[in-house]
Design an enzyme around this catalytic site. Structure first.
Site, PDB file in Angstrom:
ATOM      1  N   SER A  53       0.844  -1.188   0.000  1.00 46.30           N
ATOM      2  CA  SER A  53       0.000   0.000   0.000  1.00 46.30           C
ATOM      3  C   SER A  53       0.889   1.251   0.000  1.00 46.30           C
ATOM      4  O   SER A  53       1.710   1.417  -0.893  1.00 46.30           O
ATOM      5  CB  SER A  53      -0.959  -0.037   1.201  1.00 46.30           C
ATOM      6  OG  SER A  53      -2.002   0.894   1.039  1.00 46.30           O
ATOM      7  N   GLU A  68      -1.852  -2.695  -8.125  1.00 45.41           N
ATOM      8  CA  GLU A  68      -3.020  -3.086  -7.329  1.00 45.41           C
ATOM      9  C   GLU A  68      -3.529  -1.822  -6.651  1.00 45.41           C
ATOM     10  O   GLU A  68      -2.813  -0.822  -6.555  1.00 45.41           O
ATOM     11  CB  GLU A  68      -2.648  -4.157  -6.293  1.00 45.41           C
ATOM     12  CG  GLU A  68      -1.542  -3.782  -5.331  1.00 45.41           C
ATOM     13  CD  GLU A  68      -2.006  -2.981  -4.120  1.00 45.41           C
ATOM     14  OE1 GLU A  68      -3.214  -3.051  -3.779  1.00 45.41           O
ATOM     15  OE2 GLU A  68      -1.185  -2.264  -3.535  1.00 45.41           O
ATOM     16  N   HIS A  89      -4.929  -5.614  -1.661  1.00 37.88           N
ATOM     17  CA  HIS A  89      -5.668  -5.307  -0.440  1.00 37.88           C
ATOM     18  C   HIS A  89      -6.813  -6.275  -0.171  1.00 37.88           C
ATOM     19  O   HIS A  89      -7.564  -6.084   0.790  1.00 37.88           O
ATOM     20  CB  HIS A  89      -6.246  -3.892  -0.534  1.00 37.88           C
ATOM     21  CG  HIS A  89      -5.242  -2.791  -0.377  1.00 37.88           C
ATOM     22  ND1 HIS A  89      -4.342  -2.466  -1.365  1.00 37.88           N
ATOM     23  CD2 HIS A  89      -4.998  -1.934   0.649  1.00 37.88           C
ATOM     24  CE1 HIS A  89      -3.600  -1.442  -0.958  1.00 37.88           C
ATOM     25  NE2 HIS A  89      -3.979  -1.105   0.258  1.00 37.88           N
TER      26      HIS A  89
END
Length: 312
Positions: A96, A195, A262
């Protein structure tokens, strides 16, 4: 050492992560400011940078695991002691917002790292398979293979072919935010990993369009598409539609459906090492980010007149 370079974390989740790491035979220790809080940041920038530098400088620390992402890593990456990173390379794990940290470490020290769950562990999202994947990437020197999963929303995103190159990337939002900074890697010949979470299709379109217009995707070898979680909105266009359109005409192989990101069942992959993307087998295979521990040298025989060794 467990560090929080981005957003504030929850002690109960970190306690679960420490339990997991201890079960692997590791000795997890919290950085001094791991639980600090300052609004949406895990403490002041100086504290977060100090924890990172302490971890990189400590010879007893062999791995650096981020507790979570959130936001804030870009604010401290310019304060990292890259000379310390180069002197004593350590595996760094996170994802992230941690993409910003991993890009900085790649630029400043060519340090391969690990894109995987942080230490703020949540069993509902990261079940045993996720733990096993992180364990393998951190503690073995075997290549990591991740297969596309039909249940993933991005599974239909595919352009046939086979590509080989260093796997670079991570969170799409952070990749786009790195454009124009010294940390944006040259993606020529690379397999790009993307992502994201809670980004509606039009924002995914905007980020990919920005990367295209900036020339960042020129010369790519291929694209590995991970999980795009909770990315639907009210428009009759899916995130898979957008990914197919904006990646499909690049002229390189594209493989979607990889459980990396995630979503539930998130798996771990090294970044910064050689990868092979194969759409026929539906797999992404990545070389390890860790090396075998060197065997200790045999102790020399005692000398009757020892001389001091030079300082290291």
């Amino acid at each position: 050492m467990l560090v929080s370079p981005s957003g504030p974390t929850r002690p109960e989740r970190v306690a679960r992560g420490m339990e997991l790491l201890t079960g692997w035979g590791l000795r997890p220790v919290l950085a001094p400011n791991a639980y600090a809080r300052q609004g949406y940041l895990a403490g002041a920038d100086a504290l977060r940078a100090a924890d990172l530098n302490a971890a990189f400088a400590d010879p007893e620390v062999r791995g650096v695991i981020c507790t979570r992402g959130g936001y804030g890593a870009q604010r401290v990456v310019d304060d990292i002691d890259m000379a310390a990173v180069r002197r004593d390379p350590k595996v760094v794990a996170g994802f992230s917002d941690i993409t910003a940290l991993q890009f900085a470490l790649w630029r400043g020290a060519r340090l391969a790292s690990v894109h995987g769950p942080g230490a703020a562990w949540l069993d509902d999202r990261t079940p045993p398979r996720s733990a096993e994947s992180l364990h393998a990437a951190l503690m073995t020197t075997e290549p990591v293979t991740v297969a596309a999963v039909p249940e993933e929303e991005t599974f239909a995103v595919r352009v046939p072919g086979r590509a080989t190159g260093p796997l670079l990337g991570g969170n799409l939002c952070l990749i786009a935010a790195t454009l124009g900074t010294p940390d944006m890697p040259d993606l020529t010949g690379a397999v790009l990993l993307i992502e994201d979470v809670q980004e509606p299709p039009y924002k995914v379109d905007r980020m990919l369009t920005q990367l295209r217009r900036a020339g960042a995707l020129d010369g790519l070898a291929g694209v590995a598409v991970g999980q795009f979680t909770d990315c639907a909105d009210g428009w009759p266009v899916t995130v898979a539609d957008v990914l197919t359109e904006r990646l499909g005409d690049l002229g390189v192989p594209v493989l979607g459906g990889l459980p990396v990101g995630h979503g539930v069942g998130q798996l771990t992959v090294p970044v910064g090492t050689e990868a092979t993307l194969d759409t026929e087998t539906g797999t992404l295979t990545v070389a390890p980010a860790v090396r075998p521990t060197p065997s200790p040298s045999p102790s020399p025989s005692p000398s009757p007149s020892p001389t001091p060794s030079p300082a290291r």
